[in-house]
Enzyme design. Sequence first.
Site, PDB file in Angstrom:
ATOM      1  N   LYS A  64      44.845 -21.531  53.696  1.00 27.37           N
ATOM      2  CA  LYS A  64      45.972 -20.599  53.591  1.00 27.37           C
ATOM      3  C   LYS A  64      45.578 -19.206  54.096  1.00 27.37           C
ATOM      4  O   LYS A  64      45.225 -19.061  55.253  1.00 27.37           O
ATOM      5  CB  LYS A  64      46.475 -20.614  52.151  1.00 27.37           C
ATOM      6  CG  LYS A  64      46.725 -22.036  51.589  1.00 27.37           C
ATOM      7  CD  LYS A  64      47.769 -22.768  52.386  1.00 27.37           C
ATOM      8  CE  LYS A  64      48.279 -24.069  51.810  1.00 27.37           C
ATOM      9  NZ  LYS A  64      47.328 -25.037  51.326  1.00 27.37           N
ATOM     10  N   ARG A  94      25.336 -32.221  56.189  1.00 24.89           N
ATOM     11  CA  ARG A  94      26.165 -32.406  54.981  1.00 24.89           C
ATOM     12  C   ARG A  94      25.623 -31.537  53.852  1.00 24.89           C
ATOM     13  O   ARG A  94      26.376 -30.945  53.084  1.00 24.89           O
ATOM     14  CB  ARG A  94      26.212 -33.879  54.557  1.00 24.89           C
ATOM     15  CG  ARG A  94      26.805 -34.065  53.160  1.00 24.89           C
ATOM     16  CD  ARG A  94      27.261 -35.488  52.862  1.00 24.89           C
ATOM     17  NE  ARG A  94      26.280 -36.486  53.213  1.00 24.89           N
ATOM     18  CZ  ARG A  94      25.155 -36.754  52.520  1.00 24.89           C
ATOM     19  NH1 ARG A  94      24.878 -36.081  51.420  1.00 24.89           N
ATOM     20  NH2 ARG A  94      24.307 -37.681  52.927  1.00 24.89           N
ATOM     21  N   TYR A 138      50.352 -25.748  41.808  1.00 25.13           N
ATOM     22  CA  TYR A 138      50.426 -26.595  42.997  1.00 25.13           C
ATOM     23  C   TYR A 138      50.402 -28.060  42.567  1.00 25.13           C
ATOM     24  O   TYR A 138      49.529 -28.475  41.786  1.00 25.13           O
ATOM     25  CB  TYR A 138      49.252 -26.278  43.928  1.00 25.13           C
ATOM     26  CG  TYR A 138      49.194 -27.224  45.099  1.00 25.13           C
ATOM     27  CD1 TYR A 138      50.289 -27.368  45.950  1.00 25.13           C
ATOM     28  CD2 TYR A 138      48.064 -27.990  45.346  1.00 25.13           C
ATOM     29  CE1 TYR A 138      50.253 -28.255  47.005  1.00 25.13           C
ATOM     30  CE2 TYR A 138      48.017 -28.870  46.415  1.00 25.13           C
ATOM     31  CZ  TYR A 138      49.113 -29.001  47.233  1.00 25.13           C
ATOM     32  OH  TYR A 138      49.096 -29.878  48.278  1.00 25.13           O
ATOM     33  N   ASP A 197      42.756 -20.813  40.500  1.00 25.25           N
ATOM     34  CA  ASP A 197      43.113 -21.018  41.903  1.00 25.25           C
ATOM     35  C   ASP A 197      43.683 -19.689  42.409  1.00 25.25           C
ATOM     36  O   ASP A 197      44.765 -19.266  41.989  1.00 25.25           O
ATOM     37  CB  ASP A 197      44.143 -22.153  41.991  1.00 25.25           C
ATOM     38  CG  ASP A 197      44.498 -22.497  43.426  1.00 25.25           C
ATOM     39  OD1 ASP A 197      44.410 -21.606  44.293  1.00 25.25           O
ATOM     40  OD2 ASP A 197      44.896 -23.651  43.666  1.00 25.25           O
TER      41      ASP A 197
END
Length: 380
Positions: free
Chosen positions: A195, A46, A98, A170
Amino acid sequence: MRFETKAIRVGQDPDPATGAIVQPIHVSSTFKRKSIEQTDGYGYSRVANPTRAAAEACLASLENGQFCFLFSSGMAASTAVLGLLSPGDHIVCVQDLYAGTHSLFNLFGKQRGIETTYAPCETIEDATAAFRPNTKLLWLESPTNPLNQVLDLAALAEVGHRHGALVAVDNTFASPYFQNPLDLGVDIVVHSATKYLGGHSDLIGGAVAFNRQDLFDPLWDQQAVGGAVPSAFDCFLLLRGMRTLSVRMREHERNGAAVAAFLREHPKVEATYYPGFSDSPNYELAKSQMRGFSGMVSVKVKGGYEATKRFAESTKIFQLGSSLGGVESLIGYPNSMSHSSMSDEEKAARGLTPNLVRLSVGLEHADDLIEDLDQALRQA
Ligand code: PLP
Protein backbone atom coordinates in the site's frame (compact mmCIF):
# COMPACT_ATOMS: atom_id res chain seq x y z
CA MET A 1 18.13 11.69 11.61
CA ARG A 2 14.65 12.86 10.75
CA PHE A 3 12.03 10.84 8.86
CA GLU A 4 12.76 12.23 5.38
CA THR A 5 16.49 11.64 5.78
CA LYS A 6 16.09 8.14 7.19
CA ALA A 7 13.86 7.19 4.26
CA ILE A 8 16.62 8.13 1.82
CA ARG A 9 19.73 7.12 3.73
CA VAL A 10 19.17 4.30 6.23
CA GLY A 11 20.30 0.94 4.86
CA GLN A 12 21.36 2.71 1.69
CA ASP A 13 25.07 3.39 1.89
CA PRO A 14 26.71 3.37 -1.54
CA ASP A 15 27.57 -0.10 -2.87
CA PRO A 16 31.14 -0.76 -1.62
CA ALA A 17 32.07 -2.60 -4.83
CA THR A 18 31.06 0.14 -7.29
CA GLY A 19 30.02 3.26 -5.39
CA ALA A 20 26.48 2.96 -6.82
CA ILE A 21 24.18 5.35 -4.97
CA VAL A 22 21.10 3.23 -5.68
CA GLN A 23 20.96 -0.14 -3.95
CA PRO A 24 21.73 -2.97 -6.37
CA ILE A 25 19.04 -5.62 -6.95
CA HIS A 26 20.82 -8.72 -5.67
CA VAL A 27 19.12 -11.50 -7.60
CA SER A 28 21.58 -14.21 -6.56
CA SER A 29 19.82 -17.00 -4.69
CA THR A 30 23.09 -18.12 -3.13
CA PHE A 31 26.43 -16.62 -2.08
CA LYS A 32 29.95 -18.02 -2.14
CA ARG A 33 31.00 -19.02 1.35
CA LYS A 34 34.30 -18.20 3.05
CA SER A 35 34.57 -21.73 4.42
CA ILE A 36 32.32 -24.65 5.22
CA GLU A 37 31.68 -23.08 8.63
CA GLN A 38 31.44 -19.42 7.62
CA THR A 39 29.58 -17.20 5.16
CA ASP A 40 30.81 -13.82 4.02
CA GLY A 41 27.70 -12.20 5.50
CA TYR A 42 25.14 -13.77 3.19
CA GLY A 43 24.54 -17.46 2.48
CA TYR A 44 21.17 -18.10 0.86
CA SER A 45 18.58 -15.53 -0.20
CA ARG A 46 15.55 -17.01 1.57
CA VAL A 47 17.43 -16.55 4.82
CA ALA A 48 18.95 -13.16 4.04
CA ASN A 49 19.44 -11.03 0.96
CA PRO A 50 21.31 -7.71 0.70
CA THR A 51 18.53 -5.83 -1.12
CA ARG A 52 16.00 -7.11 1.40
CA ALA A 53 18.32 -6.18 4.27
CA ALA A 54 18.54 -2.61 2.95
CA ALA A 55 14.76 -2.27 2.80
CA GLU A 56 14.38 -3.89 6.24
CA ALA A 57 16.87 -1.50 7.81
CA CYS A 58 15.14 1.48 6.23
CA LEU A 59 11.62 0.46 7.31
CA ALA A 60 12.78 -0.45 10.84
CA SER A 61 14.14 3.07 11.18
CA LEU A 62 10.92 4.65 9.84
CA GLU A 63 8.93 2.73 12.46
CA ASN A 64 11.42 3.66 15.20
CA GLY A 65 12.07 -0.05 15.56
CA GLN A 66 15.29 -1.96 16.01
CA PHE A 67 14.18 -4.78 13.74
CA CYS A 68 12.10 -5.37 10.64
CA PHE A 69 11.41 -8.53 8.66
CA LEU A 70 9.90 -8.33 5.20
CA PHE A 71 7.46 -10.87 3.83
CA SER A 72 6.01 -11.66 0.44
CA SER A 73 2.68 -9.97 1.29
CA GLY A 74 0.90 -8.21 4.12
CA MET A 75 -0.99 -11.45 4.74
CA ALA A 76 2.30 -13.38 5.02
CA ALA A 77 3.45 -10.83 7.64
CA SER A 78 0.21 -11.31 9.60
CA THR A 79 0.57 -15.09 9.26
CA ALA A 80 4.04 -14.78 10.80
CA VAL A 81 2.54 -13.02 13.83
CA LEU A 82 -0.12 -15.73 14.14
CA GLY A 83 2.78 -18.21 14.02
CA LEU A 84 3.97 -16.88 17.40
CA LEU A 85 0.91 -18.47 19.06
CA SER A 86 0.30 -22.08 20.13
CA PRO A 87 -2.74 -24.33 20.23
CA GLY A 88 -5.02 -23.31 23.10
CA ASP A 89 -4.10 -19.62 22.85
CA HIS A 90 -6.72 -16.92 22.33
CA ILE A 91 -6.73 -13.69 20.31
CA VAL A 92 -8.62 -10.48 21.02
CA CYS A 93 -9.06 -8.67 17.73
CA VAL A 94 -10.57 -5.33 16.78
CA GLN A 95 -13.94 -5.80 15.11
CA ASP A 96 -13.55 -3.39 12.19
CA LEU A 97 -10.54 -4.71 10.29
CA TYR A 98 -9.21 -5.89 6.96
CA ALA A 99 -11.20 -9.02 6.10
CA GLY A 100 -8.10 -10.98 5.08
CA THR A 101 -6.89 -10.84 8.69
CA HIS A 102 -10.35 -11.96 9.84
CA SER A 103 -10.10 -14.93 7.43
CA LEU A 104 -6.58 -15.69 8.67
CA PHE A 105 -7.70 -15.96 12.29
CA ASN A 106 -10.91 -17.80 11.43
CA LEU A 107 -9.29 -20.32 9.06
CA PHE A 108 -5.69 -20.92 10.13
CA GLY A 109 -6.23 -19.78 13.71
CA LYS A 110 -9.08 -22.24 14.21
CA GLN A 111 -7.14 -24.98 12.41
CA ARG A 112 -4.33 -24.51 14.96
CA GLY A 113 -6.71 -24.54 17.94
CA ILE A 114 -6.56 -20.75 18.45
CA GLU A 115 -9.83 -18.94 19.09
CA THR A 116 -10.50 -15.26 18.34
CA THR A 117 -12.92 -12.85 20.01
CA TYR A 118 -13.78 -9.69 18.06
CA ALA A 119 -14.40 -6.53 20.07
CA PRO A 120 -14.94 -2.95 18.89
CA CYS A 121 -11.99 -1.81 21.08
CA GLU A 122 -13.48 1.68 21.03
CA THR A 123 -13.41 1.74 24.82
CA ILE A 124 -10.98 0.16 27.23
CA GLU A 125 -13.93 -1.56 28.90
CA ASP A 126 -15.13 -3.34 25.77
CA ALA A 127 -11.62 -4.48 24.90
CA THR A 128 -10.92 -5.65 28.47
CA ALA A 129 -14.14 -7.67 28.59
CA ALA A 130 -12.97 -9.75 25.61
CA PHE A 131 -9.80 -11.00 27.35
CA ARG A 132 -9.53 -14.52 28.73
CA PRO A 133 -6.82 -16.08 30.87
CA ASN A 134 -5.35 -17.66 27.71
CA THR A 135 -5.34 -14.47 25.57
CA LYS A 136 -1.89 -14.21 24.01
CA LEU A 137 -2.42 -11.62 21.27
CA LEU A 138 -4.29 -8.33 20.99
CA TRP A 139 -4.59 -7.46 17.30
CA LEU A 140 -5.46 -3.88 16.40
CA GLU A 141 -5.75 -1.68 13.34
CA SER A 142 -5.88 2.10 13.57
CA PRO A 143 -7.31 3.73 11.56
CA THR A 144 -9.43 0.69 10.78
CA ASN A 145 -10.29 -0.72 7.38
CA PRO A 146 -12.84 0.27 6.12
CA LEU A 147 -14.54 2.56 8.66
CA ASN A 148 -11.52 4.67 9.59
CA GLN A 149 -12.01 4.33 13.35
CA VAL A 150 -9.17 5.53 15.55
CA LEU A 151 -8.27 3.37 18.56
CA ASP A 152 -6.40 4.45 21.68
CA LEU A 153 -3.23 2.50 20.97
CA ALA A 154 -1.30 3.42 24.14
CA ALA A 155 -4.22 2.57 26.44
CA LEU A 156 -5.01 -0.66 24.57
CA ALA A 157 -1.35 -1.70 24.63
CA GLU A 158 -1.45 -1.32 28.40
CA VAL A 159 -4.57 -3.49 28.61
CA GLY A 160 -2.92 -6.15 26.44
CA HIS A 161 0.24 -6.15 28.52
CA ARG A 162 -1.68 -6.26 31.80
CA HIS A 163 -3.19 -9.52 30.49
CA GLY A 164 0.18 -10.87 29.38
CA ALA A 165 -0.64 -10.60 25.67
CA LEU A 166 1.46 -9.43 22.76
CA VAL A 167 0.05 -6.30 21.14
CA ALA A 168 0.21 -5.97 17.35
CA VAL A 169 -1.02 -3.06 15.25
CA ASP A 170 -1.64 -3.11 11.52
CA ASN A 171 -0.33 0.35 10.61
CA THR A 172 -1.11 0.10 6.89
CA PHE A 173 -3.69 2.92 6.75
CA ALA A 174 -1.58 5.51 8.57
CA SER A 175 1.90 4.53 7.30
CA PRO A 176 4.93 5.27 9.50
CA TYR A 177 4.94 8.83 8.24
CA PHE A 178 1.82 9.60 10.27
CA GLN A 179 1.98 7.06 13.09
CA ASN A 180 4.57 4.98 14.95
CA PRO A 181 2.75 2.45 17.16
CA LEU A 182 6.00 1.18 18.72
CA ASP A 183 6.39 4.60 20.35
CA LEU A 184 2.97 4.09 21.95
CA GLY A 185 4.01 0.86 23.66
CA VAL A 186 2.88 -1.61 21.01
CA ASP A 187 5.05 -4.73 20.51
CA ILE A 188 4.71 -5.42 16.77
CA VAL A 189 3.81 -3.22 13.83
CA VAL A 190 2.48 -4.97 10.75
CA HIS A 191 2.26 -3.47 7.27
CA SER A 192 0.88 -4.37 3.95
CA ALA A 193 3.87 -2.85 2.12
CA THR A 194 1.75 -3.23 -1.00
CA LYS A 195 0.00 0.00 0.00
CA TYR A 196 1.50 3.36 1.03
CA LEU A 197 5.02 2.05 1.64
CA GLY A 198 5.42 0.83 -1.93
CA GLY A 199 3.08 3.54 -3.07
CA HIS A 200 2.88 2.77 -6.79
CA SER A 201 0.64 -0.33 -6.93
CA ASP A 202 3.45 -2.36 -8.46
CA LEU A 203 4.47 -4.73 -5.67
CA ILE A 204 2.97 -7.11 -3.13
CA GLY A 205 4.79 -7.13 0.20
CA GLY A 206 4.46 -7.15 3.95
CA ALA A 207 6.48 -6.27 7.02
CA VAL A 208 6.74 -6.69 10.76
CA ALA A 209 8.72 -4.13 12.75
CA PHE A 210 9.52 -4.41 16.44
CA ASN A 211 11.92 -3.54 19.24
CA ARG A 212 11.68 -6.51 21.56
CA GLN A 213 14.82 -8.63 21.40
CA ASP A 214 12.89 -11.70 22.59
CA LEU A 215 10.75 -11.56 19.43
CA PHE A 216 13.76 -11.61 17.12
CA ASP A 217 14.35 -15.37 16.98
CA PRO A 218 10.69 -16.43 16.74
CA LEU A 219 9.99 -13.88 13.98
CA TRP A 220 13.24 -14.72 12.22
CA ASP A 221 12.04 -18.37 12.18
CA GLN A 222 8.74 -17.26 10.69
CA GLN A 223 10.61 -15.49 7.89
CA ALA A 224 13.51 -17.86 7.22
CA VAL A 225 11.80 -21.18 7.95
CA GLY A 226 8.30 -20.13 6.86
CA GLY A 227 9.97 -18.85 3.71
CA ALA A 228 7.35 -16.33 2.50
CA VAL A 229 9.99 -13.78 1.52
CA PRO A 230 9.78 -11.02 -1.09
CA SER A 231 11.95 -11.10 -4.21
CA ALA A 232 14.97 -8.81 -4.44
CA PHE A 233 13.17 -6.88 -7.16
CA ASP A 234 10.15 -6.26 -4.92
CA CYS A 235 12.50 -5.17 -2.12
CA PHE A 236 14.09 -2.70 -4.53
CA LEU A 237 10.66 -1.33 -5.51
CA LEU A 238 9.73 -1.02 -1.84
CA LEU A 239 12.95 0.80 -1.06
CA ARG A 240 12.38 3.15 -3.96
CA GLY A 241 8.81 3.75 -2.80
CA MET A 242 9.87 4.52 0.76
CA ARG A 243 12.35 7.14 -0.40
CA THR A 244 9.41 9.36 -1.42
CA LEU A 245 7.01 8.27 1.32
CA SER A 246 7.04 11.61 3.15
CA VAL A 247 6.32 13.66 0.03
CA ARG A 248 3.57 11.31 -1.12
CA MET A 249 1.91 11.14 2.30
CA ARG A 250 1.76 14.92 2.59
CA GLU A 251 -0.04 15.06 -0.76
CA HIS A 252 -2.31 12.10 0.09
CA GLU A 253 -3.27 14.02 3.22
CA ARG A 254 -3.97 17.24 1.31
CA ASN A 255 -6.08 15.51 -1.35
CA GLY A 256 -7.78 13.23 1.19
CA ALA A 257 -8.85 16.20 3.30
CA ALA A 258 -10.19 18.07 0.25
CA VAL A 259 -12.15 15.04 -0.99
CA ALA A 260 -13.52 14.27 2.49
CA ALA A 261 -14.66 17.88 2.98
CA PHE A 262 -16.41 17.83 -0.41
CA LEU A 263 -18.15 14.49 0.21
CA ARG A 264 -19.42 15.36 3.64
CA GLU A 265 -21.37 18.35 2.23
CA HIS A 266 -22.73 16.49 -0.79
CA PRO A 267 -26.52 15.97 -0.78
CA LYS A 268 -26.16 12.41 -2.13
CA VAL A 269 -23.84 11.36 0.71
CA GLU A 270 -25.35 9.97 3.92
CA ALA A 271 -22.15 9.72 5.99
CA THR A 272 -18.42 10.34 5.52
CA TYR A 273 -15.82 8.41 7.53
CA TYR A 274 -12.64 10.41 7.79
CA PRO A 275 -10.65 10.68 11.04
CA GLY A 276 -9.32 14.13 10.11
CA PHE A 277 -12.64 15.99 10.62
CA SER A 278 -12.23 18.09 13.75
CA ASP A 279 -15.66 16.93 14.97
CA SER A 280 -15.10 13.23 14.21
CA PRO A 281 -15.13 10.86 17.17
CA ASN A 282 -11.65 10.47 18.62
CA TYR A 283 -10.25 13.43 16.68
CA GLU A 284 -8.34 14.63 19.75
CA LEU A 285 -7.01 11.11 20.31
CA ALA A 286 -6.02 10.88 16.65
CA LYS A 287 -4.16 14.19 16.88
CA SER A 288 -2.34 12.95 19.96
CA GLN A 289 -1.10 9.68 18.43
CA MET A 290 -0.90 10.57 14.72
CA ARG A 291 0.97 13.31 12.90
CA GLY A 292 -1.62 13.55 10.14
CA PHE A 293 -4.12 11.63 8.03
CA SER A 294 -3.71 9.60 4.89
CA GLY A 295 -5.90 9.49 1.80
CA MET A 296 -8.42 6.93 3.02
CA VAL A 297 -12.04 8.12 3.06
CA SER A 298 -15.17 5.97 3.26
CA VAL A 299 -18.73 7.10 2.50
CA LYS A 300 -22.26 5.80 2.70
CA VAL A 301 -24.31 6.87 -0.28
CA LYS A 302 -27.99 7.84 -0.10
CA GLY A 303 -30.36 5.65 -2.09
CA GLY A 304 -29.17 2.18 -1.12
CA TYR A 305 -27.35 -0.45 -3.14
CA GLU A 306 -28.50 0.58 -6.63
CA ALA A 307 -27.49 4.21 -6.19
CA THR A 308 -24.17 3.13 -4.66
CA LYS A 309 -23.46 0.78 -7.56
CA ARG A 310 -24.17 3.54 -10.09
CA PHE A 311 -21.83 5.88 -8.18
CA ALA A 312 -19.00 3.37 -7.84
CA GLU A 313 -19.22 2.37 -11.50
CA SER A 314 -19.46 5.93 -12.86
CA THR A 315 -16.18 7.48 -11.77
CA LYS A 316 -13.65 8.15 -14.51
CA ILE A 317 -10.52 9.17 -12.63
CA PHE A 318 -11.11 7.06 -9.53
CA GLN A 319 -10.66 3.53 -10.86
CA LEU A 320 -12.84 0.73 -9.55
CA GLY A 321 -10.40 -1.68 -7.97
CA SER A 322 -9.12 -3.34 -4.80
CA SER A 323 -6.12 -2.06 -2.84
CA LEU A 324 -5.13 1.38 -1.62
CA GLY A 325 -2.21 3.67 -0.98
CA GLY A 326 -0.97 4.03 -4.56
CA VAL A 327 -0.47 7.28 -6.46
CA GLU A 328 -3.64 6.61 -8.44
CA SER A 329 -7.06 7.05 -6.85
CA LEU A 330 -9.15 3.91 -6.39
CA ILE A 331 -12.78 3.42 -5.52
CA GLY A 332 -13.69 0.17 -3.80
CA TYR A 333 -16.88 -1.55 -2.69
CA PRO A 334 -15.83 -3.38 0.51
CA ASN A 335 -18.84 -5.72 0.54
CA SER A 336 -17.82 -7.46 -2.68
CA MET A 337 -14.12 -6.56 -2.76
CA SER A 338 -11.83 -6.16 0.29
CA HIS A 339 -14.41 -7.60 2.70
CA SER A 340 -16.12 -10.16 0.45
CA SER A 341 -14.82 -13.05 2.58
CA MET A 342 -17.01 -11.99 5.52
CA SER A 343 -20.50 -13.45 5.80
CA ASP A 344 -23.54 -11.15 5.47
CA GLU A 345 -24.04 -11.36 9.26
CA GLU A 346 -20.41 -10.46 9.94
CA LYS A 347 -20.64 -7.50 7.56
CA ALA A 348 -23.91 -6.33 9.12
CA ALA A 349 -22.46 -6.59 12.64
CA ARG A 350 -19.65 -4.28 11.55
CA GLY A 351 -21.84 -1.70 9.83
CA LEU A 352 -20.65 -2.65 6.34
CA THR A 353 -23.98 -1.70 4.79
CA PRO A 354 -24.76 -2.13 1.07
CA ASN A 355 -24.22 1.62 0.51
CA LEU A 356 -20.62 1.70 1.77
CA VAL A 357 -17.83 2.78 -0.59
CA ARG A 358 -14.13 3.13 0.25
CA LEU A 359 -11.91 5.63 -1.51
CA SER A 360 -8.15 5.63 -1.68
CA VAL A 361 -7.41 9.21 -2.64
CA GLY A 362 -4.31 9.39 -4.81
CA LEU A 363 -2.08 12.15 -6.05
CA GLU A 364 -4.00 13.45 -9.06
CA HIS A 365 -5.14 17.10 -8.86
CA ALA A 366 -7.73 17.47 -6.08
CA ASP A 367 -10.07 19.49 -8.32
CA ASP A 368 -10.14 16.69 -10.93
CA LEU A 369 -10.89 14.16 -8.20
CA ILE A 370 -13.71 16.25 -6.76
CA GLU A 371 -15.23 16.95 -10.19
CA ASP A 372 -15.08 13.22 -10.91
CA LEU A 373 -16.85 12.30 -7.66
CA ASP A 374 -19.42 15.02 -8.25
CA GLN A 375 -20.33 13.75 -11.73
CA ALA A 376 -20.47 10.15 -10.45
CA LEU A 377 -22.67 11.11 -7.50
CA ARG A 378 -25.03 12.77 -9.95
CA GLN A 379 -25.50 9.31 -11.55
CA ALA A 380 -26.32 7.80 -8.13
N1 PLP B 1 -3.80 -4.97 6.18
C1 PLP B 1 -4.61 -4.08 5.60
C2 PLP B 1 -5.14 -2.93 6.41
C3 PLP B 1 -4.97 -4.23 4.26
O1 PLP B 1 -5.79 -3.33 3.69
C4 PLP B 1 -4.44 -5.33 3.52
C5 PLP B 1 -4.78 -5.53 2.10
O2 PLP B 1 -5.66 -4.90 1.56
C6 PLP B 1 -3.61 -6.24 4.17
C7 PLP B 1 -3.28 -6.03 5.50
C8 PLP B 1 -3.04 -7.43 3.46
O3 PLP B 1 -1.99 -7.04 2.66
P1 PLP B 1 -1.55 -7.79 1.30
O4 PLP B 1 -2.65 -7.61 0.32
O5 PLP B 1 -0.27 -7.11 0.95
O6 PLP B 1 -1.35 -9.23 1.64
